[in-house]
Write a protein that holds these residues in place. Structure first.
Motif, PDB file in Angstrom:
ATOM      1  N   LEU A 186       0.796  -1.244   0.078  1.00  0.00           N
ATOM      2  CA  LEU A 186      -0.084   0.134  -0.084  1.00  0.00           C
ATOM      3  C   LEU A 186       0.701   1.220  -0.056  1.00  0.00           C
ATOM      4  O   LEU A 186       2.090   1.389   0.478  1.00  0.00           O
ATOM      5  CB  LEU A 186      -1.075  -0.004   1.278  1.00  0.00           C
TER       6      LEU A 186
ATOM      7  N   THR B 104      -3.887   3.284  -0.703  1.00  0.00           N
ATOM      8  CA  THR B 104      -4.131   2.869  -1.941  1.00  0.00           C
ATOM      9  C   THR B 104      -3.096   1.950  -2.340  1.00  0.00           C
ATOM     10  O   THR B 104      -2.028   2.276  -2.221  1.00  0.00           O
ATOM     11  CB  THR B 104      -4.833   3.842  -2.795  1.00  0.00           C
ATOM     12  N   ALA B 105      -3.584   1.064  -3.099  1.00  0.00           N
ATOM     13  CA  ALA B 105      -2.405   0.077  -3.865  1.00  0.00           C
ATOM     14  C   ALA B 105      -2.054   0.561  -5.211  1.00  0.00           C
ATOM     15  O   ALA B 105      -1.101   0.151  -5.761  1.00  0.00           O
ATOM     16  CB  ALA B 105      -3.054  -1.371  -3.819  1.00  0.00           C
TER      17      ALA B 105
END
Length: 296
Positions: free
Chosen positions: A196, A215-216
């Motif tokens: 992440l 967020t990835a």
């Protein structure tokens, strides 16, 4: 002197008590004897001055100053009546001088709030001299002398303006800490092995860290939206931010800088050799707009 005066008062009080039981004839005889003794002393002194202690002067002045001047002239005294009155005037003058003497010598100390304001103005404006600070204080309604401002700066160990006109990066950060943010991406791996990317900003004044999101896939739309969220949070809290420092990470798209610029926040890029960008920045490298053509 006070001890001597107290002793005279006690001894004369006992002498007065001793005279109360006596008859008028006895008192008259004693008065005649006492009046004759100064005459004998005058003959023996042959014009020499009699020296009185301060306590003796105070005692005689306290007893005799209320008598009318003709009565003083009729008394057999070792000094003139005018001398007795002068002693009394000197006692009153010393008493008033002691009552009106200031507790602390010199001019009164400048109010602490004024000293703090002077030091703050110089800290935030290093190129200002004491006369410029004096003028700004008058504009704010604070009436002090220019020499007082100079004394405050000298006591605080602040050099004259020509010697501190050059502003270093550290001084800029301290003076603009209230309006300064720094942003950076932090990489972390979850328990499931997912990588992440966390976008966070730090407030230089309070050292408070704001986590904007994780967020990835930090694509252009996500990073731009986090910039919008940051602007809305700052407007809601009333935080007046003027500068945001970020590194040259390609995950920052041009729209990220554009959203902040629309809100009046100038974006600056840090150098490539600054490992602790969020803690202390050394210099601005160039305006925002890195040559970064790819975003994850």
């Amino acid at each position: 002197m006070l001890l001597r005066l107290a002793y005279l008062g006690i001894t004369n009080a006992f002498a007065l008590l001793r005279l109360l039981p006596g008859s008028d004839g006895d008192k008259d005889a004693e008065i005649l004897v006492l009046r004759h003794q100064p005459a004998v002393l005058h003959r023996q002194l042959d014009g020499q001055r009699v020296r009185f202690d301060p306590a003796d002067r105070a005692w005689l002045a306290a007893l005799l100053h209320q008598l009318p001047r003709p009565s003083l002239h009729r008394l057999r005294l070792l000094v003139r009546p005018n001398t007795i009155l002068r002693w009394h005037r000197d006692l009153l003058a010393r008493r008033h001088a002691a009552a009106s003497r200031p507790r602390r010598r010199g001019r009164p100390r400048t109010v602490r709030s004024i000293r703090a304001l002077v030091l703050r103005l110089v800290r935030e404006n290093p190129s200002w001299g004491y006369r410029r600070v004096h003028g700004e204080l008058l504009t704010l309604g604070v009436t002090v002398a220019a020499s007082t401002v100079w004394e405050i700066l000298r006591a605080a160990g602040i050099d004259p303006a020509p010697e501190r006109a050059a502003t270093t990066w550290a001084q800029f950060l301290r003076s603009q800490a209230e309006a300064l943010l720094a942003a950076d991406f932090i990489e972390t791996i979850t328990l499931t092995g997912t990588r992440l990317y966390v976008l966070a900003v730090i407030e230089h004044a309070s050292r408070r860290i704001r986590v904007l999101g994780a967020t990835a896939h930090p694509n252009t739309a996500w990073v731009t939206q986090t910039a919008r969220n940051l602007v809305m949070d700052l407007e809601d809290t009333g935080w007046r931010v003027k500068y945001l420092i970020r590194d040259r990470d390609c995950k920052h798209p041009p729209l990220f800088d554009a959203v902040l610029a629309d809100a009046g926040i100038h974006v600056g890029l840090s150098g490539v050799r600054i490992p602790r960008m969020n803690a202390v920045m050394e210099r601005w490298v160039r305006p925002a707009g890195a040559n970064c053509s790819t975003v994850l």
